[in-house]
Scaffold this motif. Structure first.
Motif, PDB file in Angstrom:
ATOM      1  N   PHE A  71       0.857  -1.178   0.000  1.00 28.98           N
ATOM      2  CA  PHE A  71       0.000   0.000   0.000  1.00 28.98           C
ATOM      3  C   PHE A  71       0.892   1.227   0.000  1.00 28.98           C
ATOM      4  N   GLU A  72       0.468   2.253  -0.694  1.00 29.56           N
ATOM      5  CA  GLU A  72       1.274   3.474  -0.744  1.00 29.56           C
ATOM      6  C   GLU A  72       1.381   4.104   0.635  1.00 29.56           C
ATOM      7  N   ARG A  73       2.457   4.878   0.846  1.00 32.68           N
ATOM      8  CA  ARG A  73       2.650   5.551   2.132  1.00 32.68           C
ATOM      9  C   ARG A  73       1.446   6.447   2.432  1.00 32.68           C
ATOM     10  N   HIS A  74       0.985   6.387   3.674  1.00 29.97           N
ATOM     11  CA  HIS A  74      -0.166   7.190   4.067  1.00 29.97           C
ATOM     12  C   HIS A  74      -0.065   7.489   5.560  1.00 29.97           C
ATOM     13  N   SER A  75      -0.782   8.495   5.984  1.00 23.21           N
ATOM     14  CA  SER A  75      -0.788   8.890   7.399  1.00 23.21           C
ATOM     15  C   SER A  75      -2.103   8.478   8.040  1.00 23.21           C
ATOM     16  N   HIS A  76      -2.083   8.449   9.370  1.00 20.02           N
ATOM     17  CA  HIS A  76      -3.258   8.056  10.137  1.00 20.02           C
ATOM     18  C   HIS A  76      -3.670   9.221  11.040  1.00 20.02           C
ATOM     19  N   GLY A  79      -5.296   7.573  13.891  1.00 19.45           N
ATOM     20  CA  GLY A  79      -4.660   6.378  14.416  1.00 19.45           C
ATOM     21  C   GLY A  79      -5.081   5.106  13.702  1.00 19.45           C
ATOM     22  N   GLU A  80      -4.344   4.021  13.993  1.00 16.64           N
ATOM     23  CA  GLU A  80      -4.589   2.721  13.370  1.00 16.64           C
ATOM     24  C   GLU A  80      -4.307   1.619  14.389  1.00 16.64           C
ATOM     25  N   GLU A  81      -5.204   0.655  14.463  1.00 18.72           N
ATOM     26  CA  GLU A  81      -5.070  -0.491  15.368  1.00 18.72           C
ATOM     27  C   GLU A  81      -5.183  -1.762  14.534  1.00 18.72           C
ATOM     28  N   ILE A  82      -4.253  -2.704  14.725  1.00 21.56           N
ATOM     29  CA  ILE A  82      -4.175  -3.890  13.873  1.00 21.56           C
ATOM     30  C   ILE A  82      -3.963  -5.138  14.725  1.00 21.56           C
ATOM     31  N   LEU A  83      -4.639  -6.218  14.345  1.00 18.27           N
ATOM     32  CA  LEU A  83      -4.313  -7.550  14.837  1.00 18.27           C
ATOM     33  C   LEU A  83      -4.049  -8.418  13.609  1.00 18.27           C
ATOM     34  N   PRO A 105      -0.167   5.471  16.440  1.00 18.60           N
ATOM     35  CA  PRO A 105      -0.959   6.571  16.999  1.00 18.60           C
ATOM     36  C   PRO A 105      -1.345   7.633  15.984  1.00 18.60           C
ATOM     37  N   VAL A 106      -2.205   8.521  16.431  1.00 20.52           N
ATOM     38  CA  VAL A 106      -2.659   9.649  15.623  1.00 20.52           C
ATOM     39  C   VAL A 106      -1.456  10.431  15.103  1.00 20.52           C
ATOM     40  N   GLY A 107      -1.441  10.687  13.780  1.00 18.13           N
ATOM     41  CA  GLY A 107      -0.352  11.434  13.159  1.00 18.13           C
ATOM     42  C   GLY A 107       0.763  10.582  12.610  1.00 18.13           C
ATOM     43  N   SER A 108       0.734   9.268  12.852  1.00 23.40           N
ATOM     44  CA  SER A 108       1.779   8.385  12.345  1.00 23.40           C
ATOM     45  C   SER A 108       1.571   8.131  10.857  1.00 23.40           C
ATOM     46  N   ASN A 109       2.635   7.632  10.212  1.00 19.99           N
ATOM     47  CA  ASN A 109       2.530   7.288   8.802  1.00 19.99           C
ATOM     48  C   ASN A 109       3.434   6.103   8.500  1.00 19.99           C
ATOM     49  N   HIS A 110       3.086   5.343   7.472  1.00 20.81           N
ATOM     50  CA  HIS A 110       3.912   4.205   7.065  1.00 20.81           C
ATOM     51  C   HIS A 110       3.495   3.751   5.670  1.00 20.81           C
ATOM     52  N   LEU A 124      -9.458   2.034  11.952  1.00 23.24           N
ATOM     53  CA  LEU A 124      -8.890   3.314  11.549  1.00 23.24           C
ATOM     54  C   LEU A 124      -9.697   4.474  12.105  1.00 23.24           C
ATOM     55  N   GLN A 125      -8.991   5.572  12.400  1.00 27.28           N
ATOM     56  CA  GLN A 125      -9.621   6.834  12.790  1.00 27.28           C
ATOM     57  C   GLN A 125     -10.454   6.689  14.071  1.00 27.28           C
TER      58      GLN A 125
END
Length: 243
Positions: A71-76, A79-83, A105-110, A124-125
């Motif tokens: 996935f292309e680089r994007h910001s959150h 925030g984002e929570e993943i399992l 957390p809020v404001g992170s990107n990857h 998300l969000q």
């Protein structure tokens, strides 16, 4: 519910969607019965569980990466929570095999990817802006603690304010006492069958009980669930007070 998607110049554009968007209502999906739908990136598909917004939305989804997809680089912004449910999920900070719990957390990107392919549960969000702790937890190598009743084991994952996230393992025949959820409850069944007086929920089931709800859960066969409580806004009574 209104939902639509259109293909334009090879991209999938998600138009505004309202899917289980009313957080004051009980919601339930057997994710195994849902179709996989394309995302804007080739090789990445989704099963949407709840959604409020366009492509950048408050959303809960299962996301499947084909081997070699990214996935292309994007910001959150929220925030984002993943399992990680299957395979290995990756980004520039590391590789996260099945059983990994992540919080960005809020404001992170990857720029996420998966060389071998993976399936993740992602929210998300939905984070508080002050909750700035990034987490990476290998739940396959973590310590479980006894629950409140015999037959329950709990693996705490995160807590912030009234929000609590954990994995909970139910031995066969375990019964929990009736209890309420002032801040709501959200569950994804990882294995086995979870039950309450409203129904039986096999592996792959997602359910959300609204603030103020009450139930009496049990599991005849045993199960493992991901559960989040205390994260939904309080229900407002007609006079404006909290119900």
């Amino acid at each position: 519910m209104a939902a639509a998607s259109a293909a334009v110049a090879g991209l999938i554009i998600i138009e505004p969607m309202e899917l289980h968007a009313d957080l004051s209502q009980r919601a339930l999906f057997d994710s195994n019965a849902l179709d996989w739908t394309p995302s804007p990136m080739a090789g990445v598909e989704r099963r949407m569980l709840d959604r409020h917004g366009e492509e950048v939305a408050r959303a809960t989804s299962l996301v499947r990466y084909a081997p070699g997809s990214r996935f292309e680089r994007h910001s959150h912004g929220g925030g984002e929570e993943i399992l990680v449910l299957e395979g290995t999920f990756s980004d520039e900070q590391g590789d996260y095999p099945a059983g990994t719990y992540l919080r960005n957390p809020v404001g992170s990107n990857h720029a996420p990817s998966s060389e071998q392919g993976c399936t993740i549960l992602v929210k998300l969000q939905q984070m508080h802006s002050a909750d700035q702790q990034r987490l990476v937890i290998d739940t396959t190598n973590s310590t479980w603690v006894p629950g409140l009743v015999r037959g329950l084991e709990v693996l705490p994952l995160h807590a912030f304010g009234s929000e609590h996230v954990a994995l909970v393992r139910w031995a066969p025949g375990t019964v929990f006492q009736p209890h309420g959820h002032p801040g709501g409850e959200e569950i994804f069944v990882l294995d086995g069958v979870f039950q309450d007086e409203h129904g039986s929920y096999p592996a792959g089931s997602w359910l959300r009980n609204p603030p103020g709800s009450v139930h009496r859960p049990w599991s005849e066969a045993g199960c493992t669930i991901w559960v989040k409580t205390g994260h939904l806004p309080a229900v407002q009574a007609p006079d404006g007070s909290e119900a």
